[in-house]
Design a protein around this motif. Structure first.
Motif, PDB file in Angstrom:
ATOM      1  N   SER A   1       0.851  -1.187   0.000  1.00 32.84           N
ATOM      2  CA  SER A   1       0.000   0.000   0.000  1.00 32.84           C
ATOM      3  C   SER A   1       0.885   1.235   0.000  1.00 32.84           C
ATOM      4  CB  SER A   1      -0.895   0.020   1.236  1.00 32.84           C
ATOM      5  OG  SER A   1      -0.118   0.195   2.412  1.00 32.84           O
ATOM      6  N   ALA A   2       0.308   2.401  -0.267  1.00 30.47           N
ATOM      7  CA  ALA A   2       1.086   3.637  -0.277  1.00 30.47           C
ATOM      8  C   ALA A   2       1.727   3.895   1.082  1.00 30.47           C
ATOM      9  CB  ALA A   2       0.203   4.808  -0.681  1.00 30.47           C
ATOM     10  N   SER A   3       0.991   3.689   2.157  1.00 35.76           N
ATOM     11  CA  SER A   3       1.545   3.939   3.489  1.00 35.76           C
ATOM     12  C   SER A   3       2.654   2.948   3.823  1.00 35.76           C
ATOM     13  CB  SER A   3       0.449   3.882   4.546  1.00 35.76           C
ATOM     14  OG  SER A   3      -0.173   2.604   4.576  1.00 35.76           O
ATOM     15  N   ALA A   4       2.475   1.697   3.410  1.00 30.35           N
ATOM     16  CA  ALA A   4       3.517   0.698   3.650  1.00 30.35           C
ATOM     17  C   ALA A   4       4.769   1.009   2.837  1.00 30.35           C
ATOM     18  CB  ALA A   4       2.999  -0.693   3.311  1.00 30.35           C
ATOM     19  N   MET A   5       4.591   1.518   1.621  1.00 29.19           N
ATOM     20  CA  MET A   5       5.744   1.875   0.808  1.00 29.19           C
ATOM     21  C   MET A   5       6.508   3.037   1.441  1.00 29.19           C
ATOM     22  SD  MET A   5       7.488   1.081  -1.876  1.00 29.19           S
ATOM     23  CE  MET A   5       6.392   0.168  -2.975  1.00 29.19           C
ATOM     24  N   VAL A   6       5.807   4.036   1.923  1.00 25.41           N
ATOM     25  CA  VAL A   6       6.467   5.165   2.591  1.00 25.41           C
ATOM     26  C   VAL A   6       7.243   4.672   3.807  1.00 25.41           C
ATOM     27  CG1 VAL A   6       6.071   7.303   3.893  1.00 25.41           C
ATOM     28  CG2 VAL A   6       4.860   6.909   1.739  1.00 25.41           C
ATOM     29  N   SER A   7       6.653   3.784   4.575  1.00 23.33           N
ATOM     30  CA  SER A   7       7.338   3.227   5.742  1.00 23.33           C
ATOM     31  C   SER A   7       8.590   2.453   5.334  1.00 23.33           C
ATOM     32  CB  SER A   7       6.391   2.319   6.530  1.00 23.33           C
ATOM     33  OG  SER A   7       5.321   3.055   7.076  1.00 23.33           O
ATOM     34  N   TRP A   8       8.502   1.718   4.219  1.00 23.38           N
ATOM     35  CA  TRP A   8       9.655   0.949   3.730  1.00 23.38           C
ATOM     36  C   TRP A   8      10.796   1.889   3.349  1.00 23.38           C
ATOM     37  CZ3 TRP A   8      13.205   0.200   0.023  1.00 23.38           C
ATOM     38  CH2 TRP A   8      13.824  -1.048  -0.042  1.00 23.38           C
ATOM     39  N   ILE A   9      10.465   2.935   2.632  1.00 26.45           N
ATOM     40  CA  ILE A   9      11.487   3.899   2.215  1.00 26.45           C
ATOM     41  C   ILE A   9      12.112   4.573   3.430  1.00 26.45           C
ATOM     42  CG2 ILE A   9      11.918   6.014   0.901  1.00 26.45           C
ATOM     43  CD1 ILE A   9       9.583   5.124  -0.952  1.00 26.45           C
ATOM     44  N   LYS A  10      11.290   4.931   4.415  1.00 28.37           N
ATOM     45  CA  LYS A  10      11.819   5.543   5.642  1.00 28.37           C
ATOM     46  C   LYS A  10      12.770   4.596   6.357  1.00 28.37           C
ATOM     47  CE  LYS A  10       8.090   8.806   6.751  1.00 28.37           C
ATOM     48  NZ  LYS A  10       6.992   9.133   7.713  1.00 28.37           N
TER      49      LYS A  10
ATOM     50  N   ASP B   1       5.725   9.528 -11.964  1.00 30.22           N
ATOM     51  CA  ASP B   1       4.567   8.647 -12.132  1.00 30.22           C
ATOM     52  C   ASP B   1       4.564   7.540 -11.085  1.00 30.22           C
ATOM     53  OD1 ASP B   1       2.311   7.391 -13.806  1.00 30.22           O
ATOM     54  OD2 ASP B   1       3.807   5.812 -13.791  1.00 30.22           O
ATOM     55  N   TRP B   2       5.698   6.864 -10.931  1.00 27.33           N
ATOM     56  CA  TRP B   2       5.758   5.773  -9.953  1.00 27.33           C
ATOM     57  C   TRP B   2       5.539   6.304  -8.546  1.00 27.33           C
ATOM     58  CZ3 TRP B   2       8.177   4.409  -5.516  1.00 27.33           C
ATOM     59  CH2 TRP B   2       8.033   3.088  -5.104  1.00 27.33           C
ATOM     60  N   TRP B   3       6.159   7.419  -8.233  1.00 28.59           N
ATOM     61  CA  TRP B   3       6.058   7.985  -6.887  1.00 28.59           C
ATOM     62  C   TRP B   3       4.610   8.338  -6.541  1.00 28.59           C
ATOM     63  CZ3 TRP B   3       9.863   8.027  -3.339  1.00 28.59           C
ATOM     64  CH2 TRP B   3       9.682   8.773  -2.177  1.00 28.59           C
ATOM     65  N   LYS B   4       3.913   8.946  -7.483  1.00 27.26           N
ATOM     66  CA  LYS B   4       2.511   9.287  -7.243  1.00 27.26           C
ATOM     67  C   LYS B   4       1.674   8.029  -7.047  1.00 27.26           C
ATOM     68  CE  LYS B   4       2.238  13.745  -9.650  1.00 27.26           C
ATOM     69  NZ  LYS B   4       1.630  14.470 -10.806  1.00 27.26           N
ATOM     70  N   THR B   5       1.916   7.026  -7.882  1.00 27.66           N
ATOM     71  CA  THR B   5       1.127   5.806  -7.841  1.00 27.66           C
ATOM     72  C   THR B   5       1.389   4.989  -6.586  1.00 27.66           C
ATOM     73  OG1 THR B   5       1.101   5.689 -10.259  1.00 27.66           O
ATOM     74  CG2 THR B   5       0.587   3.663  -9.074  1.00 27.66           C
TER      75      THR B   5
ATOM     76  N   GLY C   1       1.494   7.424  -2.963  1.00 26.10           N
ATOM     77  CA  GLY C   1       0.431   8.404  -2.770  1.00 26.10           C
ATOM     78  C   GLY C   1       0.947   9.821  -2.889  1.00 26.10           C
ATOM     79  N   ASN C   2       2.053   9.978  -3.606  1.00 25.21           N
ATOM     80  CA  ASN C   2       2.736  11.267  -3.776  1.00 25.21           C
ATOM     81  C   ASN C   2       3.166  11.842  -2.427  1.00 25.21           C
ATOM     82  OD1 ASN C   2       3.866  13.067  -5.598  1.00 25.21           O
ATOM     83  ND2 ASN C   2       2.107  14.446  -5.573  1.00 25.21           N
ATOM     84  N   SER C   3       3.796  11.005  -1.628  1.00 26.45           N
ATOM     85  CA  SER C   3       4.271  11.413  -0.312  1.00 26.45           C
ATOM     86  C   SER C   3       5.243  12.583  -0.397  1.00 26.45           C
ATOM     87  CB  SER C   3       4.967  10.242   0.379  1.00 26.45           C
ATOM     88  OG  SER C   3       5.603  10.666   1.566  1.00 26.45           O
ATOM     89  N   ALA C   4       5.090  13.522   0.528  1.00 24.03           N
ATOM     90  CA  ALA C   4       6.003  14.667   0.627  1.00 24.03           C
ATOM     91  C   ALA C   4       6.974  14.502   1.791  1.00 24.03           C
ATOM     92  CB  ALA C   4       5.198  15.949   0.795  1.00 24.03           C
ATOM     93  N   ALA C   5       7.118  13.275   2.290  1.00 21.78           N
ATOM     94  CA  ALA C   5       7.861  13.036   3.527  1.00 21.78           C
ATOM     95  C   ALA C   5       9.373  13.116   3.380  1.00 21.78           C
ATOM     96  CB  ALA C   5       7.480  11.665   4.090  1.00 21.78           C
ATOM     97  N   PHE C   6       9.900  13.134   2.149  1.00 21.35           N
ATOM     98  CA  PHE C   6      11.344  12.999   1.983  1.00 21.35           C
ATOM     99  C   PHE C   6      12.020  14.224   1.379  1.00 21.35           C
ATOM    100  CE2 PHE C   6       9.300   8.873   1.849  1.00 21.35           C
ATOM    101  CZ  PHE C   6      10.025   8.167   2.797  1.00 21.35           C
TER     102      PHE C   6
END
Length: 235
Positions: free
Chosen positions: A136-145, A166-170, A173-178
């Motif tokens: 999921s988008a939230s799980a992907m953000v957590s993985w990157i973190k 494109d990939w980042w948005k998909t 969820g177009n996270s602005a965390a980084f």
């Protein structure tokens, strides 16, 4: 790097979003990124051709170590190029921390010597499965973190993030965390960088073509040589 679309972006520390770029006669340092697909690069020729930097694939997931990395990295160093390593992420196979540690163990480290760029997290289209690796988008953000924080704890540097808008948005969820911590390396094969992922207002590196006068993918640093050296020193 796997180039499965025409909109892969290299985010950077210096730059202007979406500005057209004249590739002829630019003052920005030029470079390439290479892997085992370019096993016989003459790095002295790259240097003679005016290139300043090279990114070299080191690892993938937690099982693949590039069999050309060591020779390529040594060759780039001997030729006087600023160089850095990149890791192709497989978020479906293990944790971000595990992959960061694997990368660090097999060539992805950093030192403040003025010639070593921070390691790169290459996170993009899945070459062999679901586009977002089943996360999921939230799980992907957590993985990157997890990857980013592990790398930072070991080196004091946040990894450069290589991706496409494109990939980042998909997939995030177009996270602005980084945007406030990680330099961006954006890949987009066009005459302009285009829209960047959320959180970044400019790009540090731009992968603008998958072929050119020199082996590998073609890249620009969005700054001057002094700025490139500063990043290699940890500034």
């Amino acid at each position: 790097m796997y180039l499965l679309g025409a909109s892969i972006a290299l985010l950077a520390l210096h730059g202007v979003q979406g500005s057209p770029v004249d590739l002829e006669g630019r003052a920005q340092p030029q470079g390439v990124d290479i892997s085992h697909f370019q096993p016989n690069v003459n790095f002295k020729t790259l240097k003679a051709n005016g290139l300043s930097f090279v990114f070299i694939k080191a690892t993938e997931g937690t099982t693949v170590i590039s069999d050309t990395f060591s020779a390529q990295y040594s060759g780039a160093t001997s030729a006087g190029l600023i160089r850095g390593a990149y890791h192709f992420a497989h978020p479906d196979s293990s944790t971000g921390a595990a992959q960061a540690n694997f990368f660090l163990k097999h060539g992805g480290g950093w030192s403040s010597d003025g010639i070593t760029l921070p390691g790169v997290l290459d996170i993009e289209y899945n070459p062999s499965g679901a586009e977002c690796y089943g996360l999921s988008a939230s799980a992907m953000v957590s993985w990157i973190k997890s990857f980013s924080n592990t790398y930072h704890a070991a080196t004091t540097q946040y990894p450069i993030i290589y991706t496409t808008t494109d990939w980042w948005k998909t997939c995030t969820g177009n996270s602005a965390a980084f945007g406030s911590t990680n330099p961006l390396w954006i890949a987009r094969y066009a005459s302009a960088i285009g829209t960047l992922p959320a959180g970044w207002s400019f790009t540090t590196f731009w992968q603008y073509a998958d072929s050119g006068a020199n082996p590998g993918d073609q890249d620009l640093f969005n700054g001057d040589l002094a700025g490139l050296k500063a990043i290699a020193k940890g500034s």
